[in-house]
Design a protein around this motif. Sequence first.
Motif, mmCIF file in Angstrom:
data_model
loop_
_atom_site.group_PDB
_atom_site.id
_atom_site.type_symbol
_atom_site.label_atom_id
_atom_site.label_comp_id
_atom_site.label_asym_id
_atom_site.label_seq_id
_atom_site.Cartn_x
_atom_site.Cartn_y
_atom_site.Cartn_z
ATOM 1 N N ALA A 36 -69.344 13.046 44.060
ATOM 2 C CA ALA A 36 -69.414 13.765 42.516
ATOM 3 C C ALA A 36 -70.694 13.806 42.314
ATOM 4 O O ALA A 36 -71.750 12.953 42.523
ATOM 5 N N MET A 37 -71.119 14.845 41.607
ATOM 6 C CA MET A 37 -72.563 15.151 41.099
ATOM 7 C C MET A 37 -72.252 15.437 39.596
ATOM 8 O O MET A 37 -71.526 16.133 39.217
ATOM 9 N N LEU B 116 -77.340 13.043 39.531
ATOM 10 C CA LEU B 116 -77.045 11.645 40.390
ATOM 11 C C LEU B 116 -75.946 11.972 41.279
ATOM 12 O O LEU B 116 -74.832 12.544 40.716
ATOM 13 N N LEU B 117 -75.837 11.445 42.703
ATOM 14 C CA LEU B 117 -74.700 11.860 43.501
ATOM 15 C C LEU B 117 -74.146 10.440 43.519
ATOM 16 O O LEU B 117 -74.578 9.546 43.952
ATOM 17 N N LEU B 118 -72.617 10.590 43.561
ATOM 18 C CA LEU B 118 -71.706 9.505 44.080
ATOM 19 C C LEU B 118 -71.143 9.696 45.165
ATOM 20 O O LEU B 118 -70.333 10.678 45.089
ATOM 21 N N ILE B 119 -71.339 9.108 46.558
ATOM 22 C CA ILE B 119 -70.609 9.386 47.773
ATOM 23 C C ILE B 119 -69.550 8.276 48.016
ATOM 24 O O ILE B 119 -70.151 7.082 48.239
ATOM 25 N N PHE C 280 -69.306 17.962 38.620
ATOM 26 C CA PHE C 280 -68.800 18.644 39.661
ATOM 27 C C PHE C 280 -68.260 17.671 40.776
ATOM 28 O O PHE C 280 -68.880 16.481 41.248
ATOM 29 N N THR C 281 -67.430 17.955 41.643
ATOM 30 C CA THR C 281 -67.001 17.435 42.764
ATOM 31 C C THR C 281 -66.922 18.402 43.862
ATOM 32 O O THR C 281 -66.719 19.486 43.840
ATOM 33 N N THR C 282 -67.219 17.706 45.011
ATOM 34 C CA THR C 282 -67.112 18.314 46.431
ATOM 35 C C THR C 282 -67.008 17.440 47.454
ATOM 36 O O THR C 282 -66.283 16.240 47.292
ATOM 37 N N ARG C 283 -67.497 17.871 48.804
ATOM 38 C CA ARG C 283 -67.109 16.887 49.935
ATOM 39 C C ARG C 283 -68.527 16.735 50.707
ATOM 40 O O ARG C 283 -69.553 17.654 50.519
ATOM 41 N N LEU C 284 -68.717 15.762 51.460
ATOM 42 C CA LEU C 284 -70.202 15.423 52.122
ATOM 43 C C LEU C 284 -70.555 16.609 52.757
ATOM 44 O O LEU C 284 -71.818 17.054 52.740
ATOM 45 N N GLU D 237 -65.230 6.852 48.851
ATOM 46 C CA GLU D 237 -63.847 7.190 48.846
ATOM 47 C C GLU D 237 -63.366 6.713 47.127
ATOM 48 O O GLU D 237 -62.548 7.544 46.536
ATOM 49 N N ALA D 238 -64.302 5.991 46.436
ATOM 50 C CA ALA D 238 -63.794 5.820 44.993
ATOM 51 C C ALA D 238 -63.891 6.924 44.235
ATOM 52 O O ALA D 238 -63.550 7.018 42.939
ATOM 53 N N MET D 239 -64.682 8.145 44.685
ATOM 54 C CA MET D 239 -64.925 9.093 43.828
ATOM 55 C C MET D 239 -63.815 10.189 44.230
ATOM 56 O O MET D 239 -63.990 11.581 43.789
ATOM 57 N N ARG D 240 -62.634 9.942 44.639
ATOM 58 C CA ARG D 240 -61.535 10.701 44.886
ATOM 59 C C ARG D 240 -61.013 10.937 43.442
ATOM 60 O O ARG D 240 -59.952 10.557 43.153
ATOM 61 N N VAL D 241 -61.795 11.880 42.557
ATOM 62 C CA VAL D 241 -61.204 11.845 41.016
ATOM 63 C C VAL D 241 -61.018 13.106 40.526
ATOM 64 O O VAL D 241 -61.408 13.577 39.416
ATOM 65 N N ASP D 242 -60.839 14.194 41.578
ATOM 66 C CA ASP D 242 -60.637 15.679 41.170
ATOM 67 C C ASP D 242 -59.873 15.921 39.828
ATOM 68 O O ASP D 242 -60.222 16.580 39.163
ATOM 69 N N GLU D 243 -58.989 15.360 39.790
ATOM 70 C CA GLU D 243 -57.859 15.515 38.579
ATOM 71 C C GLU D 243 -58.358 14.818 37.511
ATOM 72 O O GLU D 243 -58.161 15.452 36.566
ATOM 73 N N ALA D 244 -59.368 14.034 37.610
ATOM 74 C CA ALA D 244 -59.686 13.576 36.025
ATOM 75 C C ALA D 244 -61.016 13.843 35.794
ATOM 76 O O ALA D 244 -61.332 13.859 34.631
ATOM 77 N N VAL D 245 -61.761 14.722 36.349
ATOM 78 C CA VAL D 245 -62.895 15.381 35.977
ATOM 79 C C VAL D 245 -62.646 16.858 35.280
ATOM 80 O O VAL D 245 -61.759 17.501 35.756
#
Length: 262
Positions: free
Chosen positions: A200-201, A234-237, A213-217, A239-247
Amino acid sequence: MVDPIHPGEVWLVGAGPGDPELLTRKAERLIGEASVVFYDALVGPGVLDLARPGTRLVHVGKRSGRHSKDQKTIDKLIVEAALAGERVVRLKGGDPSIFGRSTEELTACRAAGVPVHICPGVTAASAAAAGLGASLTLRGLARKLVFLTAHAQAGDKLDIDWQAAADPQATLAVYMGKSSAQMLTVGLITAGLPGSTPVAMVENASLPDERRFTTRLDLLPLAARTALGDGPALLLIGEAMRVDEAVPAPLSYSAFSQRTMP
């Protein structure tokens, strides 16, 4: 009764991630009592409005490639103001103890016999996660939270223990990582972290113009280059960042080439 700032005293105060409402009550009080405030570039709009009329406001901000004052000069200014009897607040974005260069200022004050204290603040990682509607830890998947700074001088490599950072059960909160996205990706994937790890960025966390924004490494360099603007990110890297639907408005993974970065 809470003691006020005394003349000749210095407080290193966390200004939080930007939103004035995320200041602690103590930080708000200290800003209002100061006779001089030395403030960073990342101090959010509205925070300085809490200073009382007549307070001297001195910008000593440092942004990547744009330093108004070097650290030794900042140390000297703080000490001189305190020795002159000022009530000094050194206002730092986020939390003073997380990549805030506090040790240098504490050391300078103590060497000069100046009383110095710290008022903690909300760090950008917490604000970014809150904006995402996500947790920085996740039971069973993200058991560890690691704060990293990814700032490097032009042409230099990042001084990071990649094997320790590439822990699949950790969330990495990466400060100043936008310009080092390529090195982050290569280092973490080479150390074994899957390219599919979610990222997550968050740009301008907690401010009205916050962008998420969300992406993958393995797509992070492209995403950082094309999606982010000039604001602090800030970058958050992990598994806790699998939040696509919540963003609210995430960038789809499919918006980027599926080519794995080398």
